[in-house]
Design a protein around this motif. Structure first.
Motif, PDB file in Angstrom:
ATOM      1  N   LEU A 177       1.211  11.067 130.141  1.00 56.97           N
ATOM      2  CA  LEU A 177       0.432  10.157 130.978  1.00 56.97           C
ATOM      3  C   LEU A 177       0.035   8.903 130.211  1.00 56.97           C
ATOM      4  CD1 LEU A 177      -1.039   9.416 133.560  1.00 56.97           C
ATOM      5  CD2 LEU A 177      -2.979  10.808 132.787  1.00 56.97           C
ATOM      6  N   HIS A 178      -0.479   9.064 129.005  1.00 58.96           N
ATOM      7  CA  HIS A 178      -0.890   7.890 128.224  1.00 58.96           C
ATOM      8  C   HIS A 178       0.310   7.007 127.875  1.00 58.96           C
ATOM      9  CE1 HIS A 178      -4.756  10.144 126.811  1.00 58.96           C
ATOM     10  NE2 HIS A 178      -4.876   9.635 128.021  1.00 58.96           N
ATOM     11  N   ALA A 179       1.432   7.635 127.547  1.00 55.00           N
ATOM     12  CA  ALA A 179       2.634   6.848 127.266  1.00 55.00           C
ATOM     13  C   ALA A 179       3.072   6.066 128.498  1.00 55.00           C
ATOM     14  CB  ALA A 179       3.760   7.772 126.800  1.00 55.00           C
ATOM     15  N   GLY A 180       3.050   6.719 129.664  1.00 56.98           N
ATOM     16  CA  GLY A 180       3.434   6.036 130.899  1.00 56.98           C
ATOM     17  C   GLY A 180       2.513   4.890 131.245  1.00 56.98           C
ATOM     18  N   LEU A 181       1.218   5.059 131.016  1.00 57.12           N
ATOM     19  CA  LEU A 181       0.262   3.991 131.322  1.00 57.12           C
ATOM     20  C   LEU A 181       0.502   2.771 130.441  1.00 57.12           C
ATOM     21  CD1 LEU A 181      -3.020   6.043 131.842  1.00 57.12           C
ATOM     22  CD2 LEU A 181      -1.739   4.782 133.590  1.00 57.12           C
ATOM     23  N   LEU A 182       0.823   2.983 129.178  1.00 53.97           N
ATOM     24  CA  LEU A 182       1.112   1.844 128.306  1.00 53.97           C
ATOM     25  C   LEU A 182       2.371   1.112 128.752  1.00 53.97           C
ATOM     26  CD1 LEU A 182       0.297   3.050 124.677  1.00 53.97           C
ATOM     27  CD2 LEU A 182      -0.841   1.255 125.980  1.00 53.97           C
ATOM     28  N   VAL A 183       3.418   1.865 129.081  1.00 54.45           N
ATOM     29  CA  VAL A 183       4.674   1.245 129.509  1.00 54.45           C
ATOM     30  C   VAL A 183       4.497   0.521 130.844  1.00 54.45           C
ATOM     31  CG1 VAL A 183       7.077   1.721 130.135  1.00 54.45           C
ATOM     32  CG2 VAL A 183       6.042   2.902 128.215  1.00 54.45           C
ATOM     33  N   ALA A 184       3.502   0.930 131.644  1.00 53.06           N
ATOM     34  CA  ALA A 184       3.257   0.281 132.935  1.00 53.06           C
ATOM     35  C   ALA A 184       2.833  -1.172 132.787  1.00 53.06           C
ATOM     36  CB  ALA A 184       2.194   1.049 133.717  1.00 53.06           C
TER      37      ALA A 184
END
Length: 527
Positions: A314-321
């Motif tokens: 989740l945290h990785a996805g939020l950064l890439v967003a």
């Protein structure tokens, strides 16, 4: 007479309003369908480490799990666009949605890597039926050029935003559910979309006298499979020269037979005259290179954030967003400007801006540039670079869509949409194949394992992490340090490759568009 005139005017005004509302509802409907397709392209990026461990997939199977989707879709898109011209794009959209929902259920409950790869291939069949229909319906519904460019801007933004938000959705679902939920979430969306399409999309127009050439689609897919296999074989450590040669021969045979077959057909899947138009050709190049950079950056960055930095999906996805934060507004702005400026400043400027953003993300990645002294526990420093890269990609992709669809004749709408979407899928396909294989190869070549470490740790960082669980603490720490250092070597090189490819793309499209006739000035639409 006056009352009668008022009544007639009222009825006509209501019809105009209804027609206008229907156009924009159509845009909402097809944009949701496109969002679904592109989300499924990148939703696995954050889920890949988890499902790799659960299914026991090796490094090669990991890449095929990702690549099966764009590979099959690219092979079928040309045929799907022409088939849509024959049977109707609304019908193709509905059939594609149904297939997409069924394939999502198959992939969600896959028990082996082979079943998951097959489910992803079936997903691609449904997506290939849907995707040309989305853009073709926009092309034939929005007759005013400025409205059509705005609609294409929204469409193009949904394409990139869906790809950018895929890692966020994947991370969010993995926070609470098992990895199959990233596919199962498609099923309720498909059911709602089927109802919306049936109620909101206007009636179909089709040309039942047009033939459809399925053999040509198979020839394209044969060429693509051979080429992708050759790329994967060349970029791995210790490639087999015979395998590379055979794959390239199969690829060349498939593409050669396809071209010869198209030249003999009265109604080809691809009219090569489209490719001779400089605006259309520059749009194809820009779309492919923008997706090359987008897919490669997202795949590699999400892997690093989880496997090296240790972030949750989740945290990785939020950064890439952060990429989507830059992409969405710039795509809409580009759609509204394309009719004024023409494609050249938006395409060239967008690709160069995207290249600058990728380079900035690399320079601000903690631990990769020693003189910046950025603490490795703060990966949020990559966000500015991702936003800049998203802005450039949104400009380039929307302008590319407008250049392709705005210069294609109406009777070639399905074909032009297919050509554009093939360029998207090829860009994504080769972004994952080339950069993913290069990353794996650089890891294997540069990793320095401690003495006595099982050789499986040489295959990938995933395997090194798994191997470290069975080692003593000191040996495990040494192994993880070596493995993460080797991964970062590949990370730096692959992001530099993306930067170079986007920069070269800006130069190539500038050259192509310099030979094109200057766009004619558009008149304001009559209210």
């Amino acid at each position: 007479m006056t009352d009668k005139l008022k009544a007639m005017t009222g009825r006509e005004g209501k019809q105009v309003m209804d027609g206008g509302a229907r156009r924009w509802w159509l845009l909402v409907t097809v944009s949701v369908g496109l969002l679904l397709i592109t989300l499924d392209m990148s939703v696995l990026y954050t889920a890949l480490p988890t499902l790799t461990e659960d299914l026991g997939a090796d490094a090669s199977q990991k890449l095929w799990i990702i690549n099966a989707y764009p590979l099959v879709m690219a092979g079928l898109l040309l045929g799907a666009g022409t088939l849509g011209d024959r049977v109707g794009h609304k019908r193709m959209f509905l059939v594609g949605l149904a297939l997409f929902g069924a394939a999502s259920a198959v992939a969600a409950f896959a028990s082996t890597p082979a079943v998951l790869i097959g489910g992803r291939a079936l997903l691609a069949v449904g997506a290939a039926a849907m995707m040309p229909a989305t853009l073709s319906l926009i092309r034939v519904t929005f007759e005013d050029e400025r409205e059509r460019n705005v609609a294409i801007g929204v469409w193009g933004s949904m394409s990139v935003v869906g790809s950018a938000l895929g890692p966020v959705l994947g991370g969010l679902l993995l926070e609470y559910f098992w990895w199959g939920s990233v596919f199962l979430i498609n099923v309720p969306v498909v059911l709602l979309s089927l109802i919306a399409v049936a109620l909101l999309t206007p009636g179909d127009t089709h040309h039942s006298d047009k033939p459809w050439d399925f053999v040509a689609s198979l020839l394209v897919m044969t060429g693509l499979v051979g080429l992708v296999y050759a790329v994967k074989e060349i970029t791995k450590p210790g490639p087999e020269p015979l395998h590379v040669v055979l794959a390239l021969l199969v690829s060349a045979a498939g593409f050669t037979l396809f071209v010869r077959r198209q030249r003999r057909q009265a109604h080809p899947l691809l009219d090569f005259a489209l490719l001779r138009h400089p605006h259309i050709l520059s749009g194809i190049v820009a779309a492919a290179l923008a997706m090359f950079g987008t897919a490669g950056l997202q795949l590699i960055l999400t892997q690093r954030l989880q496997l090296v930095v240790g972030l949750s999906p989740l945290h990785a996805g939020l950064l890439v967003a952060a990429f989507a934060v830059g992409c969405l507004p710039s795509g809409v702005v580009a759609g509204s400007l394309a009719w004024r400026t023409g494609p050249r400043p938006l395409i060239v400027g967008g690709l160069l801006t995207a290249a600058a953003g990728v380079l900035l993300a690399l320079l601000l990645t903690p631990g990769t540039v020693p003189f910046l002294q950025i603490h490795p526990d703060h990966p949020v420093w990559i966000v500015p670079g991702l936003i800049v890269a998203g802005v450039g990609t949104g400009l380039a992709m929307t302008a590319a869509s407008a250049a392709i669809m705005g210069n294609a004749p109406a009777h070639r709408a399905g074909m032009a949409a297919s050509v554009e979407e093939v360029s998207y899928e090829l860009g994504s396909l080769f972004g994952v194949a080339v950069l993913g294989s290069a990353l794996t190869s650089l890891y294997t070549v540069t990793v320095r394992l401690p003495e006595g470490t099982p050789s499986a740790a040489e295959d990938s960082l995933d395997q090194a992490l798994k191997t470290s669980e069975s080692l003593p603490a000191d040996q495990a720490d040494t192994l993880l340090d070596a493995a993460r250092t080797a991964f970062d070597n590949g990370y730096v090189v692959t992001l530099l490759i993306i930067t170079a490819v986007l920069t070269i793309g800006g130069a190539v499209t500038a050259r192509l568009l310099s030979r094109a006739a200057a766009p004619t000035k558009q008149t304001e639409p009559v209210a």
